[in-house]
Design a protein around this motif. Structure first.
Motif, short mmCIF file in Angstrom:
data_model
loop_
_atom_site.label_atom_id
_atom_site.label_comp_id
_atom_site.label_asym_id
_atom_site.label_seq_id
_atom_site.Cartn_x
_atom_site.Cartn_y
_atom_site.Cartn_z
N GLU A 158 0.86 -1.10 -0.11
CA GLU A 158 0.12 -0.09 0.03
C GLU A 158 0.76 1.23 -0.04
N GLY A 159 2.28 1.12 0.07
CA GLY A 159 3.21 2.14 0.11
C GLY A 159 3.57 2.61 1.47
N HIS A 160 3.09 1.97 2.41
CA HIS A 160 3.62 2.21 3.91
C HIS A 160 4.79 1.73 4.50
N GLU A 161 5.47 2.26 5.22
CA GLU A 161 6.66 1.87 5.74
C GLU A 161 6.30 1.25 7.01
N VAL A 162 6.65 -0.27 6.98
CA VAL A 162 6.09 -1.18 8.35
C VAL A 162 7.18 -1.52 9.34
N VAL A 163 7.01 -1.35 10.54
CA VAL A 163 7.91 -1.58 11.59
C VAL A 163 7.15 -2.57 12.57
N LYS A 182 -7.43 -1.90 5.83
CA LYS A 182 -6.79 -0.71 4.76
C LYS A 182 -7.59 0.56 4.92
N HIS A 183 -8.97 0.37 4.55
CA HIS A 183 -9.85 1.27 4.95
C HIS A 183 -9.83 2.27 6.25
N GLU A 184 -9.88 1.45 7.20
CA GLU A 184 -9.49 2.16 8.36
C GLU A 184 -8.16 2.83 8.54
N ILE A 185 -7.19 2.44 8.07
CA ILE A 185 -5.73 3.15 8.06
C ILE A 185 -6.09 4.18 7.30
N ARG A 186 -6.34 4.26 6.24
CA ARG A 186 -6.74 5.51 5.23
C ARG A 186 -7.52 6.71 6.03
N ARG A 187 -8.56 6.04 6.62
CA ARG A 187 -9.51 7.15 7.31
C ARG A 187 -8.87 7.85 8.46
N LYS A 227 -7.59 11.79 8.83
CA LYS A 227 -8.01 12.49 10.07
C LYS A 227 -6.98 13.05 10.72
N LYS A 228 -5.72 12.39 10.72
CA LYS A 228 -4.50 12.92 11.33
C LYS A 228 -4.15 13.91 10.51
N GLY A 229 -3.87 13.81 9.35
CA GLY A 229 -3.46 14.85 8.38
C GLY A 229 -4.17 16.04 8.57
N THR A 230 -5.40 16.15 8.60
CA THR A 230 -6.26 17.30 8.74
C THR A 230 -5.87 18.02 10.06
N ARG A 231 -5.71 17.20 11.05
CA ARG A 231 -5.58 17.69 12.36
C ARG A 231 -4.17 18.43 12.19
N ASN A 232 -3.32 17.73 11.76
CA ASN A 232 -1.81 18.22 11.83
C ASN A 232 -1.88 19.56 10.76
N ASP A 277 9.95 7.93 14.74
CA ASP A 277 8.68 8.32 14.89
C ASP A 277 7.77 7.63 13.99
N PHE A 278 6.62 7.37 14.43
CA PHE A 278 5.57 6.63 13.71
C PHE A 278 4.21 7.48 13.45
N ASP A 279 3.76 7.32 12.18
CA ASP A 279 2.32 8.00 11.95
C ASP A 279 0.99 7.15 12.57
N LEU A 280 1.42 5.64 12.68
CA LEU A 280 0.26 5.05 13.34
C LEU A 280 0.58 3.87 13.85
N ILE A 281 -0.07 3.29 14.72
CA ILE A 281 0.18 1.98 15.39
C ILE A 281 -1.21 1.04 15.33
N LEU A 282 -0.80 -0.02 14.71
CA LEU A 282 -1.75 -1.15 14.64
C LEU A 282 -1.41 -1.85 16.01
N LEU A 283 -2.67 -1.88 16.61
CA LEU A 283 -2.23 -2.75 18.21
C LEU A 283 -3.14 -3.92 18.31
N ASP A 284 -2.44 -5.06 18.63
CA ASP A 284 -3.46 -6.41 18.91
C ASP A 284 -3.83 -6.25 20.38
#
Lengths: 127, 780
Positions: free
Chosen positions: A24-29, A108-113, A117-122, A45-52
């Motif tokens: 999808e073009g993201h850098e994943v750690v 993926k849909h949720e990540i985009r959303r 939202k983060k982008g708008t906020r920033n 620095d991270f833009d997003l966390i996917l957490l179990d």
């Protein structure tokens, strides 16, 4: 392109997510547990966390609280096998909630959303 | 003959006095004759005083006419009377003698010498001397010794007489006791006692009085000589008075010299009839008469005799009464045995079975059979209050039973043998003419119409003695069974009259006694209890069966719950790998050429992992407590979105979807996702039921739930319906009849709907299809 931290105790999930999200073009750690994740959060620095939610011997929700407390700007999407935690009080702290599925469309849909939202906020912030 | 010398005189006198071969009277007579001759007297007489020492009542002389004769010379009268009174020798001119005194000549003199014994006088020796006698001036001195001899003789005579009387009295008592030693009922014993007592004594009138006690009235029995019957009333008055005194004092009473205007017996004796310290009654004897102007009274000895007789009589009365009581007790015992026997049979019957039909049989038969059948016929009607009738169930007769096989007879051992009735016997009895008649009878439950109804409605035993028959407005019942005197008793179970038993004695016409009724009541209580027991037992059995089923279900549920918990944990652990398997397979799918073998493999992996994922999702949903995230949910949108999810599957199976939505938009407050889940599950289930095609009808309409506005979703299929046997289990978790099903589809539906305060109803049309109707409150 965003930097995403995937925290999951299952290596196969970490493999799937990193490959799919890279496509999808993201850098994943990835991190297998909370301690490792905290370490990585300190270094990078991270833009997003996917957490179990259910990590081995620990609760993802504890980590979520800690992240919210220390890095309150960092968006978190909870990924879990349970649909029932969605309405859990602690889960409300997260920005998104996805029931794990082999079909990652919803994720993926949720990540985009969330990222949008983060982008708008920033942007608002930057302005 | 010349005057003999003193020695000869005395020795001769002694010899005569001791002549044992002669009676006392003969000796006295002989003595007078001897003295008369020896002393050359005109006459010699001995006068004897009566027992009461009031008159000289007997004269003995060997000189004139001879022998012993009654006389009556009062004390003080004539020569002898005066002598007896003064106790000294009296000289008297013969002419001045009392008329009863013996005299030979008119001139001359009479010497009267007292016969003394100690200080008392026994009689008088009277010597009549001629004027020319040498003793004209004074009697010879030797007479003093001879008088002693005479006194001894008289005394000895008295003693002998008294002992003779005593012996006579004893014989009388002995005879009386023999006579009284007869077995007679108490009531006829009293007149008999009176008769015997009267005959055994010199009584001219005898009265036996039994005092009132313990509620027994005072009774008087009397026997009277003809002579005194005219004065009976006066005698009874006297008797009453002295009886009352006896009752107060308790001691015998002797009354003499009764003075009355009437010619009453001069004396009477009243003796008490003592039983321990209790005076049972009294006997009064009137008697003795005047003879030659001499009154003869009863004396102390007779009083003793009567008292002795009274004791004998009491003994015999007590004996008779005890005998009577014993007889009564024996009869009572007999009756008790009869009751016991019946009660035993009833109790046996009660414990032998819980089958109500058999119970009724045994109980009813107990009334007409056994060593002491109580009644000749018995019939039983069951009460049906709801329909207002009493249905004849069973009729048994004593004759029918005698033909039967058992009916233990007389042998008391049979009292304790268990009582059994075989099914064949029961059947035989049910086929009897009388029983068929009873079974063919239905009585209206109306107390104005028949007696059994009255017994049922008043809940009490009713005896119909036959007199009221004419007033029975509906003669049907009594006429049909030719009832005249009968009794009806209700059998009460749990406070309700469940049946009524009617008994009578048509053959012998024997009256139904109070004892019979008492027993019938006992029977009714027992039989009622037995029926109650039986009913309770049946209920317990039903409850037990139900309980066992529930237990079975619970056990099943519990096993499933445990299984569910571990399933949930396993499901979670499986989900992760499954997600990555499916996810990676999807990646492969994208990379492989569409339609290639690899692509098909990957596609299969994806499909199967999706299916497994859904199953795991269901398990995880069901195993965790869910909360509801309330939002406004437009039902139409929910249905449409759910159809989207299953549409592919429906199309594949050739299922047509028919939608009927109400024109106004329906909306409920609920969890959109969960309600969607409900619809998806219902649609999938319907689809599963119609694998060979069919119609899925979905309709939405407004509804009312418990008086509040609601909306309902109806999902109907044409899949042939749900088999009846699995219908009760369709909402149970993990219950499934489908291959590969989790058994959670409908349980999840049920849980979500109930969590939303809604209701789910299943309409099953076997052979056609099933319909699920979900009703949700618009505002839970």
């Amino acid at each position: 392109m965003s930097r995403i931290l995937v925290v999951d105790d299952e290596s196969s999930i970490r493999l799937l997510y990193s490959h799919e999200l890279a496509d999808e073009g993201h850098e994943v750690v990835t991190s297998a547990n909370a301690a490792e994740a905290v370490e990585k959060l300190k270094k990078d620095d991270f833009d997003l966390i996917l957490l179990d939610i259910k990590l081995k011997n620990e609760s993802g929700l504890d980590l979520l609280q800690r992240i919210v407390k220390e890095r309150h700007n960092l968006p978190v999407i909870l990924c879990t096998a349970y649909s029932c935690y969605k309405d859990d009080f602690s889960a409300w702290l997260a920005d998104g909630y996805v029931v794990k599925s082999s079909d990652l469309t919803e994720l993926k849909h949720e990540i985009r959303r969330v990222l949008e939202k983060k982008g708008t906020r920033n942007t608002k912030k930057g302005r | 003959m010349a005057i003999v010398d003193n020695y000869t005189l005395l020795s001769s006198a002694v010899r005569i006095a001791n002549a044992v071969n002669l009676s006392h009277t003969d000796r006295l007579e002989s003595l007078t004759r001897f003295l008369n001759k020896a002393l050359l007297l005109r006459s010699t007489t001995i006068y004897l005083l009566d027992a009461e020492k009031r008159v000289l009542s007997l004269r003995i002389t060997g000189t004139t006419g001879g022998g012993a004769l009654d006389c009556c010379i009062p004390l003080g009268a004539g020569g002898a009377g005066l002598c007896a009174l003064r106790r000294e020798t009296v000289f008297l001119e013969t002419g001045a003698l009392h008329s009863d005194e013996v005299r030979v000549g008119d001139d001359g003199r009479t010497f009267c010498l007292p016969v003394l014994y100690g200080k008392g006088v026994l009689g008088v020796l009277s010597l009549e001397v001629a004027t020319d006698s040498p003793f004209i001036a004074s009697p010879p001195a030797i007479l003093k010794d001879i008088l002693v001899e005479i006194a001894g003789l008289v005394r000895s005579m008295e003693v002998t007489e008294r002992s003779d009387r005593r012996i006579r009295h004893l014989l009388t008592l002995n005879e009386l006791s023999k006579v009284l030693h007869q077995e007679l009922p108490f009531s006829s014993l009293l007149p008999f006692v009176l008769k015997v007592s009267h005959e055994f004594t010199d009584s001219s009138c005898t009265v036996l009085r039994i005092f009132s006690h313990d509620g027994v009235e005072s009774k008087v029995f009397k026997a009277c000589a003809r002579k005194h019957r005219p004065h009976l009333r006066s005698l009874l008055e006297i008797e009453k008075e002295c009886s009352e005194r006896i009752l107060a004092t308790g001691t015998p009473l002797l009354t003499v010299d009764v003075v009355a205007d009437e010619d009453l017996p001069p004396s009477y004796v009243c003796v008490p009839l003592h039983l321990d310290s209790f005076t049972l009654g009294a006997m009064t004897f009137f008697g003795k008469t005047e003879r030659n102007g001499v009154r003869r009274n009863f004396d102390e000895e007779e009083r003793e005799l009567f008292a002795g007789m009274a004791n004998l009589i009491v003994t015999s009365l007590v004996g008779a009464r005890n005998h009577e009581r014993m007889t009564m007790l024996a009869a009572e015992n007999d009756r008790k045995l009869k009751e016991l026997s019946l009660l035993y049979r009833l109790s046996n019957a009660m414990h032998s079975t819980i089958r109500i039909n058999k119970l009724i049989h045994l109980n009813l038969t107990a009334l007409v059979s056994g060593p002491y059948p109580l009644f000749e016929r018995a019939m039983l009607f069951l009460v049906n209050k709801r329909s207002g009738v009493m249905q004849g169930m069973l009729g048994v007769t004593a004759e029918a039973d005698n033909e039967g096989h058992h009916a233990p007879e007389e042998d008391s051992g049979d009292l304790y043998t268990p009582w059994e009735i075989s099914d064949e016997e029961m059947e035989r009895r049910q086929g009897s003419e009388f029983c068929l008649m009873v079974r063919g009878t239905r009585l209206p439950l109306d107390k104005t119409l028949n007696i059994p109804s009255r017994a049922v409605l008043d809940k009490r035993l009713i005896l119909e003695d036959g007199t009221a028959r004419r007033t029975d407005p509906q003669g049907g019942f009594t006429d049909k069974f030719r009832l005249s005197s009968f009794a009806s008793v209700p059998l009460i179970a749990k406070g309700e009259a469940v049946a009524v038993v009617t008994v009578d004695n048509p053959v012998s016409g024997k009256k139904i006694t109070l004892d019979d009724l008492r027993f019938l009541q006992l029977f009714a209580n027992q039989a009622g209890m037995a029926m109650e027991n039986s009913m309770l037992y049946n209920r317990i059995e039903d409850a037990n069966r139900e309980f066992m089923e529930i237990r079975q279900r619970l056990l099943h549920g519990e096993r499933l719950a445990t299984l569910g918990e571990s399933a949930a944990s396993i499901a979670h652990d499986l989900k992760g790998p499954l997600v990555s398997i499916g996810g990676l397979a999807r990646r492969l799918l994208r990379k492989e050429t569409h339609g290639s073998t690899e692509w098909r493999y990957a596609e299969t992996i994806v499909r199967e992992s999706d299916r497994l994922g859904k199953m795991l999702g269901d398990i995880l949903f069901f195993s965790k407590k869910t909360t509801i995230c309330y939002t406004d949910c437009p039902l139409k949108a929910i249905v449409e979105e759910s159809l989207d999810v299953v549409s592919g599957f429906l199309e594949e199976n050739g299922i047509r979807v028919k939608k009927r939505f109400s024109t106004s938009p329906l909306q409920v407050l609920g969890d959109f996702q969960q309600l969607k889940q409900v619809c998806i599950n219902l649609f999938s289930n319907a689809g599963d039921a119609m694998v060979h095609g069919g119609t899925l009808s979905i309709s939405l309409s407004s509804a009312v739930l418990d008086g509040r506005p609601a909306a309902s979703i109806k999902v109907r299929d044409t899949g042939g319906g749900i088999p009846e046997e699995i219908l009760p289990n369709i909402f149970n978790a993990f219950y499934t009849t489908k291959e590969g099903g989790t058994g959670l589809g409908l349980p999840i539906v049920h849980r979500i709907v109930t969590n939303h305060g809604g209701r789910i109803q299943v309409g099953n049309r076997p052979g056609i299809g099933a319909e699920f109707r979900i009703t949700l409150p618009t505002h839970p």
